[in-house]
Design an enzyme around this catalytic site. Structure first.
Site, short mmCIF file in Angstrom:
data_model
loop_
_atom_site.label_atom_id
_atom_site.label_comp_id
_atom_site.label_asym_id
_atom_site.label_seq_id
_atom_site.Cartn_x
_atom_site.Cartn_y
_atom_site.Cartn_z
N SER A 103 44.51 27.65 40.67
CA SER A 103 43.78 28.89 40.46
C SER A 103 42.70 29.07 41.53
CB SER A 103 43.13 28.89 39.08
OG SER A 103 42.38 30.06 38.89
N ASN A 124 40.19 28.86 32.00
CA ASN A 124 39.24 28.13 32.82
C ASN A 124 37.90 28.10 32.08
OD1 ASN A 124 37.40 27.27 34.70
ND2 ASN A 124 37.71 28.95 36.13
N CYS A 173 32.95 27.52 33.11
CA CYS A 173 32.04 28.61 33.42
C CYS A 173 30.77 28.41 32.62
CB CYS A 173 32.64 29.94 32.99
SG CYS A 173 34.08 30.35 33.93
N LYS A 204 41.84 24.45 31.02
CA LYS A 204 41.49 23.78 32.27
C LYS A 204 40.11 23.13 32.13
CE LYS A 204 41.24 24.19 37.21
NZ LYS A 204 41.67 24.97 38.37
N THR A 262 37.05 21.48 40.02
CA THR A 262 36.25 20.83 41.08
C THR A 262 35.10 20.00 40.49
OG1 THR A 262 34.95 22.85 41.24
CG2 THR A 262 36.77 22.60 42.78
N GLY A 310 43.97 18.26 42.20
CA GLY A 310 42.81 17.62 42.80
C GLY A 310 43.27 16.83 44.01
C1 LIG Z 1 37.97 28.14 47.00
C2 LIG Z 1 38.32 27.68 45.62
C3 LIG Z 1 38.33 28.59 44.57
C4 LIG Z 1 38.65 28.18 43.29
N1 LIG Z 1 38.67 29.10 42.27
C5 LIG Z 1 39.03 28.70 41.02
C6 LIG Z 1 39.16 29.64 39.97
O1 LIG Z 1 38.96 30.84 40.13
N2 LIG Z 1 39.51 29.18 38.73
C7 LIG Z 1 39.76 27.86 38.49
O2 LIG Z 1 40.10 27.51 37.36
N3 LIG Z 1 39.69 26.96 39.48
C8 LIG Z 1 39.32 27.34 40.72
N4 LIG Z 1 39.26 26.40 41.74
C9 LIG Z 1 39.61 25.00 41.45
C10 LIG Z 1 41.07 24.71 41.82
O3 LIG Z 1 41.95 25.48 41.04
C11 LIG Z 1 41.38 23.22 41.63
O4 LIG Z 1 41.18 22.88 40.27
C12 LIG Z 1 40.52 22.31 42.49
O5 LIG Z 1 40.25 22.90 43.72
C13 LIG Z 1 41.17 20.95 42.75
O6 LIG Z 1 42.39 21.06 43.42
P1 LIG Z 1 42.56 20.94 45.02
O7 LIG Z 1 41.85 19.69 45.43
O8 LIG Z 1 44.03 20.92 45.25
O9 LIG Z 1 41.90 22.14 45.61
C14 LIG Z 1 38.95 26.81 43.03
C15 LIG Z 1 38.95 25.91 44.10
C16 LIG Z 1 38.65 26.32 45.38
C17 LIG Z 1 38.65 25.30 46.49
#
Ligand SMILES: Cc1cc2nc3c(=O)[nH]c(=O)nc-3n(C[C@H](O)[C@H](O)[C@H](O)COP(=O)(O)O)c2cc1C
Ligand SMILES: Cc1cc2nc3c(=O)[nH]c(=O)nc-3n(C[C@H](O)[C@H](O)[C@H](O)COP(=O)(O)OP(=O)(O)OC[C@H]3O[C@@H](n4cnc5c(N)ncnc54)[C@H](O)[C@@H]3O)c2cc1C
Ligand SMILES: Cc1cc2nc3c(=O)[nH]c(=O)nc-3n(C[C@H](O)[C@H](O)[C@H](O)COP(=O)(O)OP(=O)(O)OC[C@H]3O[C@@H](n4cnc5c(N)ncnc54)[C@H](O)[C@@H]3O)c2cc1C
Ligand SMILES: Cc1cc2nc3c(=O)[nH]c(=O)nc-3n(C[C@H](O)[C@H](O)[C@H](O)COP(=O)(O)O)c2cc1C
Ligand code: FES
Ligand code: FES
Lengths: 313, 278, 313, 278
Positions: free
Chosen positions: A23, A129, A132, A169, A197, A248
């Site tokens: 997401s 999600n 928040c 999530k 994150t 992640g």
């Molecule tokens: C730029 C960015 C925007 C994100 N926006 C959302 C979001 O809108 N909703 C959400 O649940 N997670 C969001 N995340 C978290 C990611 O979905 C994911 O859980 C997290 O980045 C870990 O995965 P990765 O290491 O592959 O990025 C965001 C992550 C990044 C880097």
């Protein structure tokens, strides 16, 4: 040799491959479609959408960190109505499987969003999600509070009825992830998405102030992979029947396999797509090969394999 | 919302040459047929640091110029400042090293349909994409004048051949080590009046772009500027690179500078709101 | 130009430089002394010592991860008596400043250890590593439980009396770090050490089982630096008077400066010494230069500087 | 507890040459005067991946041989298998590249005070440090016999010159692609009896070392083996590299293989307890 069954299921939703966009890391989907057909991956998890449009946090919104990055987007987006009018039809047209991510500031906002999604066709599942800030409770993040987490999922479950699978999530920034996971499952979640994150910060040594406009940001990328694998392993150990979307720092087929062995039924790819817009396709192909090489005939056999006692023991 | 550049491709491309020019490196890369799809203002996103790098994000660089020759095929020129670890790595790569690119990205400078007088203003390495642009404008019959500025002489990028397509080129340095001592924005109002400038094209640091916007607005001159915001993805999927831009209805949206930019209408960018909560 | 005052204080302990070894990352000190005189750095934080000798966890005990590593040593060590007989006298002889780290499985064990340290001369401070499983309470890690954390520090404080400064070392794996920090300060901690490793895991995709003998391990190194900086910043914001020993991924003078600007009064270097045995010396020299370049006349002026409003605002 | 090798130094040292030999790379590094302090069995810890690498730990390699020449000065030879990302990076570095080393590290093979018959057993690249050892033993008047084993021919490291210092060299491969088909441990008992072997020196994979220990214990022969455990620091400060070793009093301690090893007394290592909770 029999062909590998690469499909996965979350609740009653079926996906031909276990690979998803994370997401917030694929915008509306249009941008990635430039590089590969969206229907070729397991599915698109859309950027978390809220009731109203939001312009998000001030820039700078990102900082690269060793093997990772911080972001502080602050859920910029068009709001649910524009999203349903423009983005969903596009994804449906592309024959992509869609998991809609929703986010709210109150328990009620989540339910309202769920209500709007109830009758939309072409959606496979809802990801909730809950990372928040809860405006009703001292700005504490929902996912950091077991009770608030349950209430959000419970509200969404009641609104949505029994049809659409709900994926909760969760945030890794908690003392006891397992109890939060158990709580949301009891409240009606069909699956879990792990991990969002990790809260982090970078200070700019030239300005000598926090680098990000939003001061803190979310850490993602390979740096956090060991944390994500641990989270998935811990939760799968106590909730082996609940499908987990693991994410992640996944950047290769090997990383995806690691997550699946830990207990994930599917994987989502976020930050890796920033460095490489075709990352999801490579990961998908590599994962298929790795599973085949190891003699698996289906993805499902590999899910949680690392929990079995090894021959040595 | 805009979509990603329709021509964007991910490709592996070898470095043809890498030469030091003042404080910059001029890097020429063989991108074959893709060169034909690159327009002035577009940029390229490059993977840096190799396979086991801790740098996980691409670095963005303006395409300075493209050319096609029967011997080498299509090439693209970049002017790179060694800034942090990623750009330093790039500057250290020699001939033959194969780079992982996504190119072309972003919007391009709009070309006037009539042969009007135009002014090109570049700050530091921001002058790089202006030379390719100058050639194009010149070929369309425009009168092209150019202003280049930087803090000091070694940060002025002004190749010999660059002068071919321009009517005049004036250089400003803050320390007076080259050209006139002062800022590149100092003479703009004067020039607009003298030459009846219809469009200003600019590329450089944000305060320069903001200052030009003020002058351009004053004289009601079109101002197309190429912005530079920190970018995580370069392809429109991360939302990190946004700038506050006025919509038709007067409301302000955070637009992605990687796909709604880098070339934007200067008068619509809300420079004073950059880095502020909308 | 006046010379930089590089000294720092934690409680009533004074150190000529703000640079320390991180607990468990310098063994007995003898090994690093091969590369530089131990007295040249701020001080040595010794490996956490327990009452009895321990052989630790099975191998493999480490896995390299992107910009980080996991370890599962399991507090192997000689026990407090052998430690006091052999290691402390050596460090005293080297004129190193010594912070002794203690660890226990019960509240009582921490107090017992404190009692043994009370009359030992040459010790500047005690670091209380509360990231250990509490055998009295379902194996929950002390540092993850506000009440247990307070009780440990309270016990140590009562035993040790008012003289020796106590530094409580906290784990980042908690929902609310700030409240745990407040609790241990109320219970008598003079300083805080932030952060211990983050719980992580790697699965070996060849054996398809957890790679580490202990299954999970602690993540350290540059990968976790943004988490550590955030932790230090958060805690310094609410407890600006409490000295913090900041650690987590510091590998350069720039990294050390970042931590100090976030609110640390001193920095500890762990994993960086594994990759580079003279890391602490380089970091110390670079930090001195960076502070001087920025016009600081003392380290103390820079502590928490990132919290001040910037000119722009 | 042991202390770190008294000669250990951190230094920057250039690669003199890097040649492919079967599945391995023979890498020669100029380490100047430090060469004189290296003993057979010692190892070197090398930083890999360059400045912006995500690999934060050094990689350990046995010193295969050192030599000093008036032209190049002191050099050290390594035999490196391209295993994962770090060793692959090392194998890809060419002449002139400067490496960051900590060397010499660890214990060395003990040399008998009398000229007794000795047997050297190497598995895979484990044979590398045995050639320098053989020369030393040979110069002390020992009769030196050598057994080399690997799964297949390309994993046998047996340089031509290596044969100079040994009385006999026999090669075993599991697939029979070189020398005798079988395991290097098969003939050991026989050889001990035939030649009246006083000391076995070994280096190779752990199961091989364990098997040799069994045989050596049976005939009451001294067995000095060089072990290989995952190491985070190589200098004794991290406690990751431990092996269960019997103390004089029969108790078992986890000793650091980087400073109490890599050369250890095989009969004291508790091979069956490796990877178990003590
Ligand atoms: C730029 C960015 C925007 C994100 N926006 C959302 C979001 O809108 N909703 C959400 O649940 N997670 C969001 N995340 C978290 C990611 O979905 C994911 O859980 C997290 O980045 C870990 O995965 P990765 O290491 O592959 O990025 C965001 C992550 C990044 C880097
Ligand atoms: C559209 C566009 C065109 C550009 N054209 C040029 C050019 O022609 N020549 C040139 O020398 N530079 C150009 N830049 C700037 C160039 O991208 C940065 O200098 C480079 O990314 C710095 O990376 P680094 O690893 O050296 O520095 P670091 O500071 O270590 O980079 C850390 C992170 O911040 C980002 N970042 C840092 N500075 C900038 C910046 N100024 N702009 C965007 N992201 C940044 C990096 O991409 C990276 O993710 C351009 C940037 C953009 C957005
Ligand atoms: C004392 C000693 C002597 C050695 N001598 C030689 C030699 O002469 N030639 C040679 O080719 N190799 C030798 N090795 C093995 C060599 O250290 C590993 O192959 C190398 O570290 C692998 O790193 P990588 O990045 O390629 O692999 P990766 O698997 O990516 O490494 C990941 C991490 O695990 C560690 N690791 C992985 N495999 C080993 C291993 N077998 N031993 C120790 N650590 C490991 C690495 O150091 C690194 O920290 C020796 C190891 C030790 C401990
Ligand atoms: C191998 C290893 C052993 C450690 N042992 C201890 C210990 O005994 N006690 C303790 O409080 N922390 C211990 N730590 C944690 C470090 O002191 C430090 O908090 C952490 O590693 C983060 O710092 P770094 O990234 O600089 O290593 C250990 C860390 C490592 C890597
Ligand atoms: S850089 Fe990712 S959206 Fe612009
Ligand atoms: S490798 Fe660190 S103690 Fe041996």
């Amino acid at each position: 040799m029999t062909a590998l069954d690469f499909s996965t299921t979350i609740g009653n939703a079926w996906f031909p491959a276990p690979t998803f966009t994370a997401s917030g890391c694929a915008s509306s989907g249009r941008e990635l479609a430039q590089f590969f057909p969206l229907r070729e991956m397991g599915g698109v998890v859309t950027k978390s959408v809220m009731s109203k449009s939001r312009s998000g946090r001030p820039t700078p919104r990102m900082a690269e960190t060793p093997s990772g990055m911080l972001n502080s987007i602050g859920l910029q987006g068009p709001g649910i109505d524009a999203f349903l009018a423009k983005d969903v039809p596009y994804l449906v047209e592309q024959k992509a499987r869609i998991i809609v991510s929703i986010a709210g500031e109150t328990v009620e906002e989540y339910s309202t969003l769920a209500r709007k999604l109830r009758s939309v066709s072409g959606i496979s599942a809802i990801e909730v999600n809950i990372s928040c800030p809860n405006v009703e409770n001292r700005g504490l993040v929902f996912a950091c509070d077991p009770e608030a987490s349950r209430r959000v999922i419970d509200g969404v479950r009641r609104t949505i009825g029994g049809e659409l699978p709900i994926i909760a999530k969760l945030s890794p920034d908690v003392t006891d992830l397992v109890s939060i996971a158990k709580g949301v499952v009891e409240a009606g979640a069909d699956g879990l998405a792990l991990i969002n994150t990790v809260l982090g910060m970078v200070i700019n040594v030239e300005t000598m102030r926090p680098h990000l406009g939003g001061k803190t940001g979310g850490l993602s990328g390979p740096a956090i992979r060991p944390i994500a694998v641990r989270a998935v392993y811990q939760v799968h150990a106590v909730l082996p029947q609940i499908p987990i979307l693991g994410m992640g720092g996944i950047a290769s087929g090997k990383d995806a396999l690691e997550m699946i062995l830990a207990g994930a039924s599917g994987v989502a790819i976020g930050t890796a797509s920033f460095g490489n817009p075709t990352a999801i396709m490579s990961i998908q192909n590599e994962l298929k090969q790795l599973l085949t090489d190891r003699g698996f005939t289906s993805l499902k056999e590999a899910v949680g394999f690392a929990h079995r006692p090894s021959e040595r023991e | 919302m805009m979509q990603i550049n329709k021509s964007a491709k991910q490709l592996l491309a070898p470095i043809v040459s890498n030469k030091r020019v003042g404080q910059y490196h001029q890097i020429i890369i063989n991108i074959g047929d893709v060169a034909a799809t690159c327009k002035p203002g577009n940029f390229v996103a490059i993977s840096v640091g190799g396979d086991s790098s801790r740098m996980i994000l691409r670095r963005a660089f303006a395409i300075s110029r493209v050319s096609t020759s029967p011997t080498v095929g299509g090439t693209m020129e970049l002017i790179v400042a060694a800034h942090g670890q990623g750009s330093k790595w790039l500057c250290a790569q020699g001939e033959g090293v194969v780079l992982d690119l996504v190119v072309p990205l972003g919007t391009s400078f709009g070309i006037p349909t009539e042969p009007v007088p135009v002014l090109l203003v570049g700050g530091g390495y921001g002058s790089a994409p202006l030379f390719g642009l100058a050639e194009l404008l010149n070929s369309r019959g425009c009168r092209v004048d150019m202003l280049l500025g930087a803090s000091t002489a070694s940060k002025i990028y002004a190749p010999m051949e660059g002068k071919r397509a321009v009517n005049s080129m004036r250089i400003y340095t803050e320390d007076g080590s080259m050209g006139t001592a002062g800022r590149v924005t100092d003479p703009i109002a004067e020039i607009i009046k003298d030459l009846n400038v219809a469009v200003i094209y600019s590329c450089g640091p944000m305060p320069m772009l903001a200052a030009i916007t003020k002058i351009a607005d004053q004289f009601d001159v079109v101002h197309q500027c190429a912005v530079e915001e920190s970018m995580a993805c370069g392809v429109g999927i991360c939302m990190t690179c946004v700038l506050p831009v006025a919509n038709e209805d007067g409301s302000i949206s955070n637009l992605r500078s990687c796909i709604d930019g880098p070339v934007m209408d200067g008068s619509r960018v809300q420079w004073s709101k950059v880095g502020q909560q909308l």
